[in-house]
Write a protein that holds these residues in place. Structure first.
Motif, PDB file in Angstrom:
ATOM      1  N   PHE A   1      19.441  26.024  22.538  1.00 38.76           N
ATOM      2  CA  PHE A   1      19.702  26.856  23.670  1.00 38.76           C
ATOM      3  C   PHE A   1      20.217  26.043  24.893  1.00 38.76           C
ATOM      4  CE2 PHE A   1      17.916  29.083  27.528  1.00 38.76           C
ATOM      5  CZ  PHE A   1      18.861  30.586  27.094  1.00 38.76           C
ATOM      6  N   VAL A   2      19.870  24.734  24.845  1.00 37.01           N
ATOM      7  CA  VAL A   2      20.215  23.941  25.841  1.00 37.01           C
ATOM      8  C   VAL A   2      21.559  22.976  25.302  1.00 37.01           C
ATOM      9  CG1 VAL A   2      18.227  23.958  27.282  1.00 37.01           C
ATOM     10  CG2 VAL A   2      18.754  22.067  25.451  1.00 37.01           C
ATOM     11  N   THR A   3      21.468  22.436  24.090  1.00 34.02           N
ATOM     12  CA  THR A   3      22.404  21.632  23.545  1.00 34.02           C
ATOM     13  C   THR A   3      24.002  22.224  23.440  1.00 34.02           C
ATOM     14  OG1 THR A   3      21.969  22.063  21.378  1.00 34.02           O
ATOM     15  CG2 THR A   3      20.837  20.240  22.491  1.00 34.02           C
ATOM     16  N   ALA A   4      24.041  23.471  23.262  1.00 35.72           N
ATOM     17  CA  ALA A   4      25.245  23.978  23.253  1.00 35.72           C
ATOM     18  C   ALA A   4      25.854  24.149  25.054  1.00 35.72           C
ATOM     19  CB  ALA A   4      25.273  25.540  23.080  1.00 35.72           C
ATOM     20  N   ARG A   5      25.115  23.840  25.950  1.00 35.19           N
ATOM     21  CA  ARG A   5      25.651  23.806  27.269  1.00 35.19           C
ATOM     22  C   ARG A   5      26.395  22.599  27.849  1.00 35.19           C
ATOM     23  NH1 ARG A   5      23.246  28.733  29.068  1.00 35.19           N
ATOM     24  NH2 ARG A   5      21.579  29.468  27.419  1.00 35.19           N
TER      25      ARG A   5
ATOM     26  N   ARG B   1      13.402  21.086  28.498  1.00 35.40           N
ATOM     27  CA  ARG B   1      14.069  21.053  27.227  1.00 35.40           C
ATOM     28  C   ARG B   1      15.610  20.253  27.731  1.00 35.40           C
ATOM     29  NH1 ARG B   1      12.768  20.325  22.480  1.00 35.40           N
ATOM     30  NH2 ARG B   1      11.460  22.031  22.386  1.00 35.40           N
ATOM     31  N   ALA B   2      16.198  20.630  28.737  1.00 34.56           N
ATOM     32  CA  ALA B   2      17.645  20.168  28.743  1.00 34.56           C
ATOM     33  C   ALA B   2      17.435  18.653  29.205  1.00 34.56           C
ATOM     34  CB  ALA B   2      18.124  20.909  30.231  1.00 34.56           C
ATOM     35  N   LEU B   3      16.408  18.269  29.954  1.00 33.65           N
ATOM     36  CA  LEU B   3      16.143  16.977  30.371  1.00 33.65           C
ATOM     37  C   LEU B   3      16.112  15.981  28.938  1.00 33.65           C
ATOM     38  CD1 LEU B   3      15.853  14.542  32.256  1.00 33.65           C
ATOM     39  CD2 LEU B   3      13.666  15.137  32.687  1.00 33.65           C
ATOM     40  N   GLU B   4      15.265  16.578  28.084  1.00 32.70           N
ATOM     41  CA  GLU B   4      14.555  16.089  26.842  1.00 32.70           C
ATOM     42  C   GLU B   4      16.174  15.796  25.843  1.00 32.70           C
ATOM     43  OE1 GLU B   4      11.417  15.165  24.183  1.00 32.70           O
ATOM     44  OE2 GLU B   4      11.819  15.187  26.233  1.00 32.70           O
ATOM     45  N   GLU B   5      16.667  16.739  25.774  1.00 32.08           N
ATOM     46  CA  GLU B   5      18.056  16.812  25.016  1.00 32.08           C
ATOM     47  C   GLU B   5      19.070  16.056  25.463  1.00 32.08           C
ATOM     48  OE1 GLU B   5      17.854  17.862  21.821  1.00 32.08           O
ATOM     49  OE2 GLU B   5      16.034  18.773  22.322  1.00 32.08           O
TER      50      GLU B   5
END
Length: 583
Positions: free
Chosen positions: A566-570, A183-187
């Motif tokens: 969950f990942v974009t806020a990071r 998900r992190a790679l995708e975003e």
């Protein structure tokens, strides 16, 4: 004063050794699965699978686990100023199955550790999303190879039976970690890394500007572990933060340090081999009574906090860690409405297993069974409220009558608070006990406290009973609640979710109207609905890459494993524009 991160400057840092993209296919398959929500996992669920784990993996894992006991767990972190453990009074772990682990861990001074972690950030940031994802996937690959060792660690820190420990404490936790990486790679790659912007000027000229876009991490991520599922709850946050460029400080629960200490050790080894600073991932073990999580959470260097545990501390973090983005997964009261069924025996068997698994200590365990006081319709004819309760007791007895089999389902009670709750329920503190709990003897671990679920009858119309069912009773207790009608049951589910929080709601009904009403109520309250589950799939289960864990819409927490938020806020995205002239 809050610390801010410098923007990325190309060429400022020496290029680290880039790992070969050996996991590109796994990452791409994970990304595809996130889009399709289909069934898939790269990690075998079978602890005896020789192709995945080699021959004799379970025995080898147990031997590796036992080799850790009674020893110091070295990590090589900076700022060491003491030792945590090995006795519980000094921060050590005691197995719910009896005996001390006697593992000691380094205690590190945050004033030394946090600056070292900050210093490690620039090279990791500049490596880019794909390299970070590849390194994270290698960490998970190394962890997966030692799944049996992790499972034995989960057995003796969290009281799981071995199969649950292998699943929730190992491979399913790894799935959640990989899901977060994908998900992190995708975003992070949704926006192109570079673009050439051209604008016609109307006079025959074209204005040209070259643009780059860089994902910039927020800063140090603090992951506060729990004792119930230390890996399963920590891995989504750990790998979402690490894959988006943030150093991660893991603060384990004092009773369940070992699974996360193993994780940190493997992560540090992989990072070093890949040419990155090991201090990107560190462990913060604490002395008994130190309150380290509270101290770390408000440090200005900490920009992300992830916590799974009690509502009280989750609320404290949200109120006090103002410099950080706080993700919480906290207490939940999960309900099931039993209105009617086309397969009464299968429904009872499914419910019996659901309320028994891990002694009701799962965050998704059903607590309140709402049953119309006039009874329910079934394929075996009408069943009164009392008959449904009695038949559930019969299903529990059939499932748990053999102690060895029961231990494999129930596991051990986790701690004194749960054991005290069981005793209070047995004494009638919650209400009339229709199906009493019984003590189960674990033949392998005679010191373990194992109890079958107690079924307590309540009435939704009584104010005192509503106060009971609108509270979390973690452990082997289930409330059979009489409601006036299916509509009253739907309304009570919605109220419970809004006021107490819930991670899962169940429904048994043959009525399309009742199902539609429950679906609307759950959508408005913000909770996942499972309708008419039978066979070998249970309300407490969550399919990684397919199901979302949580919604962020009710008091059970704001974290969702693993939606884009969950990942974009990071991370943030920083752009650079370079004028290319006009032609």
């Amino acid at each position: 004063m809050a610390h801010t991160l410098p923007p990325p400057v190309p060429g400022t840092h020496a290029e680290p050794a880039r790992p070969a993209p050996r996991h590109a296919d796994t990452l791409e398959r994970a990304r595809q699965t996130l889009r399709t929500r289909a069934h898939w996992s790269p990690y075998s669920e079978d602890p005896e699978d020789p192709r995945s784990y080699g021959p004799g993996a379970r025995e080898a894992g147990e031997a590796a686990f036992r080799a850790l006991l009674g020893r110091e767990f070295a990590l090589g972190q900076p700022g060491r100023d003491g030792t945590v453990g090995p006795a519980p009074e000094t921060g050590g772990e005691r197995s719910p199955y009896g005996g001390l682990l006697e593992v000691s861990y380094p205690h590190c001074d945050p004033d030394v550790l946090l600056p070292a972690m900050q210093a490690a950030l620039p090279a990791w940031r500049d490596a880019g999303p794909r390299t970070r994802a590849e390194v994270c996937t290698e960490i998970l690959h190394r962890i997966n190879a030692r799944s049996s060792e992790f499972a034995h660690a989960a057995v003796h820190t969290s009281g799981h039976n071995f199969l649950m420990a292998f699943h929730a404490g190992a491979v399913h936790a790894q799935d959640r970690g990989l899901e977060a990486v994908a998900r992190a790679l995708e975003e992070q790659t949704r926006m192109p890394a570079s673009a050439l912007w051209r604008k016609p000027m109307g006079d025959g000229r074209t204005l040209s500007i070259a643009k780059t876009f860089t994902a910039v991490p927020r800063g140090i991520s603090l992951v506060i572990g729990n004792s119930v599922f230390p890996a399963w709850n920590a891995y989504p946050a750990l790998f979402a933060s690490l894959a988006t460029g943030n150093p991660v400080l893991v603060k384990p629960h004092p009773a369940a340090v070992l699974p996360l200490a193993l994780t940190v050790r493997i992560a540090r080894e992989v990072l070093t081999e890949a040419g990155f600073p090991a201090d990107l991932v560190c462990l913060a073990a604490e002395h008994t009574g130190e309150g380290l999580a509270r101290r770390l959470a408000v440090r200005p260097e900490v920009r992300l906090v992830d916590y799974a545990g009690t509502t009280a501390f989750g609320t404290w973090l949200e109120d006090n860690a103002r410099q950080a983005r706080v993700f919480t997964s906290v207490s939940a009261v999960n309900s099931v409405l039993v209105e009617s069924t086309g397969d009464y025996r299968d429904m009872l068997a499914n419910l019996a297993f659901s309320v028994s698994l891990y002694s009701g200590q799962l965050c998704t365990s059903p607590q309140n069974l709402l049953i119309p006081r006039e009874g329910i319709g079934t394929d075996e004819g009408h069943r009164s409220f009392a008959e449904v309760v009695a038949d559930l007791g019969g299903a529990l007895a059939e499932l748990l009558d053999d102690d060895a089999r029961a231990c494999g389902i129930l596991g051990a009670l986790l701690g004194p608070a749960v054991r005290d709750r069981v005793e209070r329920v047995a004494a009638g503190a919650a209400g009339p006990v229709a199906v009493p709990s019984r003590a189960v003897r674990d033949p392998r671990h005679p010191e373990a406290v194992v109890r079958t679920p107690a079924v307590v009858t309540l009435d939704a119309d009584r104010e005192a009973d509503r106060a009971v069912l609108l509270s979390e009773w973690q452990g082997p207790v289930v409330f059979a609640v009489a409601v006036d009608s299916a509509a009253a049951g739907v309304e009570l589910v919605a109220r419970t979710t809004r006021e107490c929080g819930a991670l899962s709601v169940g429904l048994y009904s043959t009525s399309p109207q009742v199902e539609a009403a429950m679906e609307r109520a759950c959508a408005e309250a913000g909770v996942m609905l499972s309708a008419n589950l039978m066979g070998d799939w249970y309300i407490s289960q969550s399919a990684v890459y397919s199901d979302l864990h949580g919604t962020g819409m009710n008091p059970s927490g704001n974290a969702v494993y693993c939606d884009p938020g969950f990942v974009t806020a990071r991370f943030h995205t920083v752009g650079v524009r370079r004028y290319g002239g006009s032609i």
